[in-house]
Design a protein around this motif. Structure first.
Motif, PDB file in Angstrom:
ATOM      1  N   ASP A  92      53.298   4.761  77.258  1.00 14.65           N
ATOM      2  CA  ASP A  92      52.855   4.765  75.865  1.00 14.65           C
ATOM      3  C   ASP A  92      52.724   6.221  75.445  1.00 14.65           C
ATOM      4  O   ASP A  92      51.787   6.920  75.857  1.00 14.65           O
ATOM      5  CB  ASP A  92      51.528   4.029  75.697  1.00 14.65           C
ATOM      6  N   LEU A  93      53.682   6.697  74.659  1.00 16.00           N
ATOM      7  CA  LEU A  93      53.699   8.099  74.245  1.00 16.00           C
ATOM      8  C   LEU A  93      52.431   8.495  73.499  1.00 16.00           C
ATOM      9  O   LEU A  93      51.981   9.641  73.583  1.00 16.00           O
ATOM     10  CB  LEU A  93      54.927   8.383  73.374  1.00 16.00           C
ATOM     11  N   ALA A  94      51.843   7.554  72.777  1.00 21.42           N
ATOM     12  CA  ALA A  94      50.636   7.845  72.005  1.00 21.42           C
ATOM     13  C   ALA A  94      49.437   8.117  72.903  1.00 21.42           C
ATOM     14  O   ALA A  94      48.441   8.683  72.446  1.00 21.42           O
ATOM     15  CB  ALA A  94      50.329   6.691  71.044  1.00 21.42           C
ATOM     16  N   GLU A  95      49.524   7.741  74.174  1.00 21.14           N
ATOM     17  CA  GLU A  95      48.410   7.940  75.107  1.00 21.14           C
ATOM     18  C   GLU A  95      48.552   9.205  75.943  1.00 21.14           C
ATOM     19  O   GLU A  95      47.639   9.565  76.682  1.00 21.14           O
ATOM     20  CB  GLU A  95      48.305   6.734  76.053  1.00 21.14           C
ATOM     21  N   LEU A  96      49.696   9.904  75.849  1.00 22.86           N
ATOM     22  CA  LEU A  96      49.923  11.085  76.688  1.00 22.86           C
ATOM     23  C   LEU A  96      49.154  12.288  76.171  1.00 22.86           C
ATOM     24  O   LEU A  96      49.013  12.485  74.958  1.00 22.86           O
ATOM     25  CB  LEU A  96      51.419  11.430  76.730  1.00 22.86           C
ATOM     26  N   ASN A  97      48.705  13.136  77.094  1.00 19.21           N
ATOM     27  CA  ASN A  97      48.111  14.407  76.679  1.00 19.21           C
ATOM     28  C   ASN A  97      49.239  15.401  76.405  1.00 19.21           C
ATOM     29  O   ASN A  97      50.414  15.100  76.639  1.00 19.21           O
ATOM     30  CB  ASN A  97      47.106  14.916  77.722  1.00 19.21           C
ATOM     31  N   ASP A  98      48.901  16.574  75.943  1.00 20.36           N
ATOM     32  CA  ASP A  98      49.919  17.538  75.516  1.00 20.36           C
ATOM     33  C   ASP A  98      50.869  17.949  76.640  1.00 20.36           C
ATOM     34  O   ASP A  98      52.079  18.061  76.414  1.00 20.36           O
ATOM     35  CB  ASP A  98      49.261  18.782  74.902  1.00 20.36           C
ATOM     36  N   SER A  99      50.374  18.175  77.836  1.00 20.11           N
ATOM     37  CA  SER A  99      51.266  18.603  78.919  1.00 20.11           C
ATOM     38  C   SER A  99      52.183  17.459  79.372  1.00 20.11           C
ATOM     39  O   SER A  99      53.359  17.681  79.669  1.00 20.11           O
ATOM     40  CB  SER A  99      50.476  19.171  80.100  1.00 20.11           C
ATOM     41  N   GLU A 100      51.659  16.239  79.409  1.00 22.60           N
ATOM     42  CA  GLU A 100      52.497  15.086  79.752  1.00 22.60           C
ATOM     43  C   GLU A 100      53.555  14.858  78.676  1.00 22.60           C
ATOM     44  O   GLU A 100      54.709  14.530  78.972  1.00 22.60           O
ATOM     45  CB  GLU A 100      51.641  13.826  79.889  1.00 22.60           C
ATOM     46  N   LEU A 101      53.167  15.044  77.441  1.00 24.84           N
ATOM     47  CA  LEU A 101      54.093  14.882  76.329  1.00 24.84           C
ATOM     48  C   LEU A 101      55.196  15.933  76.372  1.00 24.84           C
ATOM     49  O   LEU A 101      56.358  15.640  76.101  1.00 24.84           O
ATOM     50  CB  LEU A 101      53.329  14.946  75.009  1.00 24.84           C
ATOM     51  N   HIS A 102      54.841  17.142  76.746  1.00 19.97           N
ATOM     52  CA  HIS A 102      55.837  18.215  76.872  1.00 19.97           C
ATOM     53  C   HIS A 102      56.942  17.816  77.849  1.00 19.97           C
ATOM     54  O   HIS A 102      58.121  18.076  77.605  1.00 19.97           O
ATOM     55  CB  HIS A 102      55.166  19.515  77.313  1.00 19.97           C
ATOM     56  N   GLU A 103      56.563  17.167  78.945  1.00 19.31           N
ATOM     57  CA  GLU A 103      57.537  16.733  79.941  1.00 19.31           C
ATOM     58  C   GLU A 103      58.502  15.679  79.381  1.00 19.31           C
ATOM     59  O   GLU A 103      59.645  15.593  79.803  1.00 19.31           O
ATOM     60  CB  GLU A 103      56.826  16.167  81.176  1.00 19.31           C
ATOM     61  N   ARG A 104      58.045  14.859  78.443  1.00 19.54           N
ATOM     62  CA  ARG A 104      58.856  13.775  77.882  1.00 19.54           C
ATOM     63  C   ARG A 104      59.675  14.213  76.664  1.00 19.54           C
ATOM     64  O   ARG A 104      60.627  13.538  76.295  1.00 19.54           O
ATOM     65  CB  ARG A 104      57.973  12.584  77.489  1.00 19.54           C
ATOM     66  N   ARG A 105      59.295  15.310  76.032  1.00 14.52           N
ATOM     67  CA  ARG A 105      59.955  15.713  74.783  1.00 14.52           C
ATOM     68  C   ARG A 105      61.448  15.974  74.955  1.00 14.52           C
ATOM     69  O   ARG A 105      62.203  15.799  74.019  1.00 14.52           O
ATOM     70  CB  ARG A 105      59.265  16.954  74.200  1.00 14.52           C
ATOM     71  N   ARG A 106      61.871  16.377  76.114  1.00 17.38           N
ATOM     72  CA  ARG A 106      63.302  16.636  76.307  1.00 17.38           C
ATOM     73  C   ARG A 106      64.123  15.352  76.195  1.00 17.38           C
ATOM     74  O   ARG A 106      65.297  15.383  75.881  1.00 17.38           O
ATOM     75  CB  ARG A 106      63.563  17.344  77.631  1.00 17.38           C
ATOM     76  N   ASP A 107      63.484  14.200  76.471  1.00 17.01           N
ATOM     77  CA  ASP A 107      64.176  12.916  76.411  1.00 17.01           C
ATOM     78  C   ASP A 107      64.240  12.341  74.996  1.00 17.01           C
ATOM     79  O   ASP A 107      65.001  11.414  74.746  1.00 17.01           O
ATOM     80  CB  ASP A 107      63.474  11.884  77.297  1.00 17.01           C
TER      81      ASP A 107
END
Length: 188
Positions: A92-107
């Protein structure tokens, strides 16, 4: 991820912007409901077009999906394509913190509706297209420049224009710059 499972599943997405009154004692007086209860699925290799009048929430929906705007409510479930054959869990992207989200942004990349407004006028086209590669990969120097030129060629832009600025391109060419930037990290 199975073939029938969506890569993105948006459920009851809401993005409300508070309106305030007062300078010192700011009080919330109202809320603008830019997106209010949107749900849909996007499957692998599927395209979804959001259509509507100006100001109806199309861009806010896109920005909320990739978490440029954090949603007020709802979920954005992401089923990543496994890289090594092992199935990954739904996120759930809405539940990720900023560093976890950074890892997913490339996708997850977005092509903005207004190409000129989404391009920094002080950056060259090479820098604009190369920026996601600098952030999300180990590429630099000649390798980075070669990849940017490849991307320019893929979207139909002459790679010799790598040092030009956005104002030197037509509207259609600017949109291609945005497409090349979105494709840079090989998003899912």
């Amino acid at each position: 991820m199975s073939d029938d499972e969506p890569i993105i599943s948006v459920d009851n997405l809401k993005k409300h912007f508070p309106q305030y009154e007062g300078i010192i004692f700011r009080q919330e007086t109202d809320r603008v409901k830019a997106v209010d209860g949107m749900s849909f699925d996007i499957h692998q290799e599927e395209t979804l077009g959001l259509v509507g009048e100006s100001g109806c929430g199309k861009s806010t929906t896109g920005r909320s999906i990739i978490q440029l705007h954090r949603p007020t409510d709802g979920s954005v479930l992401y089923n990543p394509e496994p890289e090594d054959g092992d199935a990954e869990e739904t996120i759930d992207l809405a539940e990720l913190n900023d560093s976890e989200l950074h890892e997913r942004r490339r996708d997850l990349q977005m092509i903005f509706q207004d190409p000129f407004a989404s391009l920094n006028p002080r950056m060259t086209v090479g820098s604009i297209i190369g920026e996601p590669l600098e952030i999300h990969t180990e590429l630099s120097g000649d390798g980075l420049q070669r990849r940017v030129q490849e991307l320019m060629d893929v979207v139909g832009l002459d790679p010799r224009y790598i040092r030009r600025y956005p104002h030197e391109f037509s509207g259609g060419q600017r949109q291609r710059i945005g497409v090349a930037r979105a494709l840079a990290t090989n998003p899912q």
